[in-house]
Design an enzyme around this catalytic site. Sequence first.
Site, PDB file in Angstrom:
ATOM      1  N   PRO A  13       0.787  -1.223   0.000  1.00 51.50           N
ATOM      2  CA  PRO A  13       0.000   0.000   0.000  1.00 51.50           C
ATOM      3  C   PRO A  13       0.824   1.280   0.000  1.00 51.50           C
ATOM      4  O   PRO A  13       1.814   1.388   0.723  1.00 51.50           O
ATOM      5  CB  PRO A  13      -0.835  -0.109   1.285  1.00 51.50           C
ATOM      6  CG  PRO A  13      -0.164  -1.147   2.103  1.00 51.50           C
ATOM      7  CD  PRO A  13       0.501  -2.078   1.146  1.00 51.50           C
ATOM      8  N   ASN A  14       0.349   2.200  -0.820  1.00 49.60           N
ATOM      9  CA  ASN A  14       0.881   3.564  -0.947  1.00 49.60           C
ATOM     10  C   ASN A  14       2.208   3.645  -1.696  1.00 49.60           C
ATOM     11  O   ASN A  14       2.678   4.747  -1.982  1.00 49.60           O
ATOM     12  CB  ASN A  14       0.997   4.251   0.429  1.00 49.60           C
ATOM     13  CG  ASN A  14      -0.359   4.447   1.060  1.00 49.60           C
ATOM     14  OD1 ASN A  14      -1.260   4.961   0.413  1.00 49.60           O
ATOM     15  ND2 ASN A  14      -0.528   4.002   2.300  1.00 49.60           N
ATOM     16  N   ARG A  21       5.492  12.427  -3.308  1.00 46.74           N
ATOM     17  CA  ARG A  21       5.509  13.173  -2.041  1.00 46.74           C
ATOM     18  C   ARG A  21       6.435  12.472  -1.072  1.00 46.74           C
ATOM     19  O   ARG A  21       6.954  11.399  -1.363  1.00 46.74           O
ATOM     20  CB  ARG A  21       4.099  13.328  -1.462  1.00 46.74           C
ATOM     21  CG  ARG A  21       3.359  12.026  -1.259  1.00 46.74           C
ATOM     22  CD  ARG A  21       1.892  12.259  -1.094  1.00 46.74           C
ATOM     23  NE  ARG A  21       1.294  12.418  -2.420  1.00 46.74           N
ATOM     24  CZ  ARG A  21      -0.004  12.503  -2.656  1.00 46.74           C
ATOM     25  NH1 ARG A  21      -0.850  12.477  -1.667  1.00 46.74           N
ATOM     26  NH2 ARG A  21      -0.470  12.621  -3.877  1.00 46.74           N
ATOM     27  N   TYR A  26      11.311   8.887   1.329  1.00 44.23           N
ATOM     28  CA  TYR A  26      11.283   7.804   0.337  1.00 44.23           C
ATOM     29  C   TYR A  26      12.027   8.128  -0.952  1.00 44.23           C
ATOM     30  O   TYR A  26      12.047   7.300  -1.879  1.00 44.23           O
ATOM     31  CB  TYR A  26       9.826   7.442   0.016  1.00 44.23           C
ATOM     32  CG  TYR A  26       9.073   6.937   1.239  1.00 44.23           C
ATOM     33  CD1 TYR A  26       9.470   5.771   1.880  1.00 44.23           C
ATOM     34  CD2 TYR A  26       7.991   7.637   1.752  1.00 44.23           C
ATOM     35  CE1 TYR A  26       8.798   5.310   3.004  1.00 44.23           C
ATOM     36  CE2 TYR A  26       7.308   7.184   2.874  1.00 44.23           C
ATOM     37  CZ  TYR A  26       7.721   6.023   3.491  1.00 44.23           C
ATOM     38  OH  TYR A  26       7.059   5.565   4.603  1.00 44.23           O
ATOM     39  N   ASN A  77       8.065  -5.605  -0.525  1.00 41.59           N
ATOM     40  CA  ASN A  77       7.930  -4.456   0.354  1.00 41.59           C
ATOM     41  C   ASN A  77       6.440  -4.333   0.616  1.00 41.59           C
ATOM     42  O   ASN A  77       5.694  -3.831  -0.225  1.00 41.59           O
ATOM     43  CB  ASN A  77       8.486  -3.176  -0.282  1.00 41.59           C
ATOM     44  CG  ASN A  77       8.398  -1.986   0.661  1.00 41.59           C
ATOM     45  OD1 ASN A  77       7.719  -2.041   1.688  1.00 41.59           O
ATOM     46  ND2 ASN A  77       9.074  -0.906   0.307  1.00 41.59           N
ATOM     47  N   ALA A  80       2.942  -0.695   4.941  1.00 43.98           N
ATOM     48  CA  ALA A  80       2.455  -0.719   6.319  1.00 43.98           C
ATOM     49  C   ALA A  80       1.907  -2.086   6.731  1.00 43.98           C
ATOM     50  O   ALA A  80       1.855  -2.397   7.928  1.00 43.98           O
ATOM     51  CB  ALA A  80       1.391   0.357   6.513  1.00 43.98           C
ATOM     52  N   HIS A  83       3.719  -4.364   9.229  1.00 44.93           N
ATOM     53  CA  HIS A  83       3.627  -4.219  10.685  1.00 44.93           C
ATOM     54  C   HIS A  83       2.315  -4.741  11.250  1.00 44.93           C
ATOM     55  O   HIS A  83       2.087  -4.655  12.463  1.00 44.93           O
ATOM     56  CB  HIS A  83       3.798  -2.734  11.049  1.00 44.93           C
ATOM     57  CG  HIS A  83       4.906  -2.056  10.298  1.00 44.93           C
ATOM     58  ND1 HIS A  83       6.223  -2.453  10.410  1.00 44.93           N
ATOM     59  CD2 HIS A  83       4.900  -1.043   9.382  1.00 44.93           C
ATOM     60  CE1 HIS A  83       6.972  -1.695   9.611  1.00 44.93           C
ATOM     61  NE2 HIS A  83       6.197  -0.835   8.975  1.00 44.93           N
ATOM     62  N   ASP A  90       1.437 -15.651   6.587  1.00 40.58           N
ATOM     63  CA  ASP A  90       0.956 -17.012   6.334  1.00 40.58           C
ATOM     64  C   ASP A  90       1.063 -17.369   4.855  1.00 40.58           C
ATOM     65  O   ASP A  90       1.396 -18.510   4.506  1.00 40.58           O
ATOM     66  CB  ASP A  90      -0.493 -17.158   6.798  1.00 40.58           C
ATOM     67  CG  ASP A  90      -0.623 -17.217   8.311  1.00 40.58           C
ATOM     68  OD1 ASP A  90       0.398 -17.364   9.013  1.00 40.58           O
ATOM     69  OD2 ASP A  90      -1.772 -17.110   8.803  1.00 40.58           O
ATOM     70  N   GLU A 101      12.603  -9.396   2.239  1.00 40.71           N
ATOM     71  CA  GLU A 101      11.781  -8.254   2.659  1.00 40.71           C
ATOM     72  C   GLU A 101      12.614  -6.982   2.478  1.00 40.71           C
ATOM     73  O   GLU A 101      13.763  -6.923   2.931  1.00 40.71           O
ATOM     74  CB  GLU A 101      11.407  -8.442   4.131  1.00 40.71           C
ATOM     75  CG  GLU A 101      10.665  -7.274   4.743  1.00 40.71           C
ATOM     76  CD  GLU A 101      10.429  -7.476   6.257  1.00 40.71           C
ATOM     77  OE1 GLU A 101      10.730  -8.573   6.782  1.00 40.71           O
ATOM     78  OE2 GLU A 101       9.983  -6.510   6.894  1.00 40.71           O
ATOM     79  N   HIS A 103      12.667  -2.640   2.699  1.00 39.91           N
ATOM     80  CA  HIS A 103      12.080  -1.341   3.058  1.00 39.91           C
ATOM     81  C   HIS A 103      13.003  -0.240   2.572  1.00 39.91           C
ATOM     82  O   HIS A 103      14.218  -0.292   2.819  1.00 39.91           O
ATOM     83  CB  HIS A 103      11.841  -1.229   4.567  1.00 39.91           C
ATOM     84  CG  HIS A 103      10.866  -2.251   5.036  1.00 39.91           C
ATOM     85  ND1 HIS A 103       9.531  -2.157   4.743  1.00 39.91           N
ATOM     86  CD2 HIS A 103      11.056  -3.426   5.671  1.00 39.91           C
ATOM     87  CE1 HIS A 103       8.921  -3.227   5.218  1.00 39.91           C
ATOM     88  NE2 HIS A 103       9.822  -4.023   5.782  1.00 39.91           N
ATOM     89  N   ILE A 104      12.420   0.727   1.902  1.00 41.51           N
ATOM     90  CA  ILE A 104      13.198   1.829   1.335  1.00 41.51           C
ATOM     91  C   ILE A 104      13.815   2.666   2.449  1.00 41.51           C
ATOM     92  O   ILE A 104      14.996   3.035   2.393  1.00 41.51           O
ATOM     93  CB  ILE A 104      12.293   2.684   0.433  1.00 41.51           C
ATOM     94  CG1 ILE A 104      11.865   1.866  -0.792  1.00 41.51           C
ATOM     95  CG2 ILE A 104      12.998   3.977   0.024  1.00 41.51           C
ATOM     96  CD1 ILE A 104      10.747   2.498  -1.601  1.00 41.51           C
ATOM     97  N   ARG A 110      12.761   5.128  12.741  1.00 42.10           N
ATOM     98  CA  ARG A 110      11.459   5.785  12.670  1.00 42.10           C
ATOM     99  C   ARG A 110      10.595   5.410  13.878  1.00 42.10           C
ATOM    100  O   ARG A 110      11.116   4.966  14.894  1.00 42.10           O
ATOM    101  CB  ARG A 110      10.808   5.430  11.328  1.00 42.10           C
ATOM    102  CG  ARG A 110      11.680   5.871  10.133  1.00 42.10           C
ATOM    103  CD  ARG A 110      11.013   5.597   8.805  1.00 42.10           C
ATOM    104  NE  ARG A 110       9.790   6.372   8.665  1.00 42.10           N
ATOM    105  CZ  ARG A 110       8.884   6.151   7.697  1.00 42.10           C
ATOM    106  NH1 ARG A 110       9.092   5.181   6.813  1.00 42.10           N
ATOM    107  NH2 ARG A 110       7.804   6.891   7.632  1.00 42.10           N
ATOM    108  N   ARG A 114       6.933   0.873  13.570  1.00 44.94           N
ATOM    109  CA  ARG A 114       7.526   0.347  12.329  1.00 44.94           C
ATOM    110  C   ARG A 114       8.638  -0.660  12.599  1.00 44.94           C
ATOM    111  O   ARG A 114       9.235  -1.212  11.684  1.00 44.94           O
ATOM    112  CB  ARG A 114       8.085   1.485  11.475  1.00 44.94           C
ATOM    113  CG  ARG A 114       7.029   2.455  10.991  1.00 44.94           C
ATOM    114  CD  ARG A 114       7.596   3.450   9.996  1.00 44.94           C
ATOM    115  NE  ARG A 114       6.760   4.616   9.896  1.00 44.94           N
ATOM    116  CZ  ARG A 114       5.639   4.699   9.160  1.00 44.94           C
ATOM    117  NH1 ARG A 114       5.270   3.687   8.414  1.00 44.94           N
ATOM    118  NH2 ARG A 114       4.920   5.795   9.152  1.00 44.94           N
TER     119      ARG A 114
END
Length: 156
Positions: A13-14, A21, A26, A77, A80, A83, A90, A101, A103-104, A110, A114
């Site tokens: 997501p996102n 932005r 990011y 990735n 959210a 978390h 699963d 996995e 993460h940028i 943070r 997170r």
Amino acid sequence: MPKTTTLLIINGPNLNLLGTREPATYGTATLTDVEAVAADAAGSHGWTVNCFQSNHEGELVDAIQAATGTADGIVINAGAYTHTSIALRDALTAVGLPVVEVHISNVHRREEFRQHSYLSAVADAVIVGAGISGYRFAVDFLIEKLSSGSAGYAAP
Ligand code: CA2
């Protein structure tokens, strides 16, 4: 049957907003740039990628399930959902493919929420804070692992 040489690159997501932005967190690269980084890294080894992004948890579960028989490894990735999502964990466990996995941002610098990932325990490797280069590192790691049966220094 010829060996599959495809990696599934999943963004949650996102992450479709990348480059539009929050550049301080990011960067300025777009999701298209991220997918090109992964494709170029795979292509340099003669591999291909299937890229998928969704803002919906169930669609991400479906994409992970569909990797069986269509991909040899997964770069994820989960945004959210990292978390919060036992369902994604699963699904990754069920398909049983090697997983990295990514993460940028450096999630450990943070907010505290997170700093727990439901996915890390079922991932072969976790890359955080390397920007979009993390996707390249993840692809290289998976191809090395899948080509030789192992990757990384003394990784179990
Ligand atoms: O650092 C990462 O890659 C994250 O997975 C990004 C997630 C965040 O929830 C994780 O804790 C860490 C958020 C993705 C949101 O992406 C945006 C990109 C540009 C603008 C707004 C959001």
